[in-house]
Design an enzyme around this catalytic site. Structure first.
Site: not given
Length: 404
Positions: A339, A375
């Protein structure tokens, strides 16, 4: 609503090691664990009668430090040992002024260190607290932020999912709609055309439990028929009122995520007065929606939504304070993989070059005990990092004096 958030809490495992070093018997150890652990709780949302009760506590109860009466009324710190908190909960429940909400909030915070009940998905058992589990990402979108649509075709996506399963993924999360910042939704028909062939292909060739990343009841219904075990909704059941019922009727599990805004708008100056408090409130409402539809609490996971309506600082603060979310008593699934905030920490590296930063984040979460599932896109590397972090956190062999 009254909330009690654990700022400091002694881990029973650490106390047990000290007791063993002291040579105490196991019955003595168990008795001490009922009384000794030290805890400090941040309380918010208190009503005047709650504050009046806390202000009159004697030395037999936790020490009470109120917040500023002008700018932060209804807040404060409780500090004490387990036996003192137990007395407080009992006294609050018996108080004629109706302090059950205070008692429940404190009791939930004290239980935050207890592992949630075992969850079975397909043929796999998830024993929360035993280790950090890995969810592998299978994007079936042409515009994913992380892989640029490298696995958008059915064959490529199935092959990728099988590779992740072979690498040791405990779950596979199939997504047919990009949720990157600025992305727009696609129709249910288009999403179904992307994910159903992949789910069917994976189901035929692996027994790894499957999740589908969707906000739509129509997509979830067909995905569950095709063999999916879990519905991963980034909106926490807030966008499609029919989705919770679909999950309940299928007997499936769900992961409910926090988001501020929508993927198209979420990074347009997100703001919070208290990001932990707001995430807790959102997730509590999501849990209520799930339970009201008939989903058992034991089949719910929670996700704080790193990167979904959060600034750089919000993301870091949430990761630092993940244990506070454990007051909800449910497993936490956290996604940091590749991210943008990791790219910023790594000097502006693009998504394809954020592996090391991702591993730093998942190892940190495991070491802090903040996440039950991570995740990730890179399963092999994440499992190696988690193996190290989990082993360090759980090691008990410090010599013969620490033996059971």
């Amino acid at each position: 609503m009254i909330r009690a958030r654990p700022l400091t809490s002694e881990h029973p495992e650490d106390l047990i090691l000290a007791f063993r070093r002291m040579g105490l018997t196991e019955p003595t150890q168990r008795a001490l664990l009922e009384t000794l652990p030290f805890t400090r709780l941040l309380l918010t949302g208190l009503l005047p009668q709650d504050e009046a009760f806390l202000q009159t506590l004697s030395e037999a109860f936790p020490e009470w430090l109120p917040g500023d009466v002008h700018s932060r009324s209804g807040t404060g710190l409780l500090t004490g040992r387990a036996e003192q908190f137990q007395r407080l909960v009992t006294a609050a429940r018996a108080d004629a002024r109706g302090l059950s909400a205070l008692a429940s909030a404190v009791a939930s915070a004290l239980a935050a260190g207890v592992a949630p009940a075992v969850l079975t998905l397909g043929e796999r058992r998830f024993e929360w607290g035993s280790r950090t589990y890995v969810m592998g990402v299978v994007n079936v979108t042409p515009d994913s932020f992380s892989d640029g649509g490298r696995h958008a075709g059915t064959d490529a996506a199935v092959a990728h999912g099988l590779a992740l399963a072979e690498a040791g993924a405990d779950l596979l999360d199939v997504g047919g709609e990009s949720t990157r910042p600025g992305s727009l939704p696609v129709s249910a028909d288009e999403e179904l055309a992307r994910v159903i062939p992949v789910i069917e292909g994976l189901r035929a060739r692996t027994d790894v439990p499957l999740s589908v990343d969707t906000t739509k009841a129509a997509v979830a219904r067909e995905a569950l028929k095709a063999g999916t075990h879990l519905i991963n909704d980034i909106t926490g059941f807030s966008s499609d009122a029919g989705l919770p019922r679909v999950v309940a009727e299928a007997g499936a599990a769900c992961c409910l995520m926090h988001i501020q805004g929508t993927p198209a708008t979420m990074q347009q100056a997100p703001r919070y007065d208290d990001v932990v408090e707001d995430v807790l409130a959102f997730l509590e409402a999501a849990i209520l929606r799930a339970e009201s539809a008939g989903i058992p609490r034991g089949r719910i996971l929670l996700d704080p939504g790193i990167g979904f309506g959060k600034t750089f600082e919000h993301n870091l603060f949430l990761l630092r304070r993940l244990p506070e979310l454990r007051v909800l008593g449910l497993p936490l699934l956290v996604g940091t993989s590749r991210k943008g905030f990791l790219g910023r920490l790594a000097g502006g590296k693009p998504a394809s070059e954020r592996l090391a930063a991702t591993l730093g984040s998942v190892a940190s979460m495991a070491a802090l005990g903040g996440a039950d599932v991570v995740r990730v896109h890179d399963v092999t590397e994440a499992r190696d990092a988690l193996a190290v972090a989990d082993a360090i956190r759980r090691c008990e062999d410090g010599g013969t004096f620490y033996a059971r």
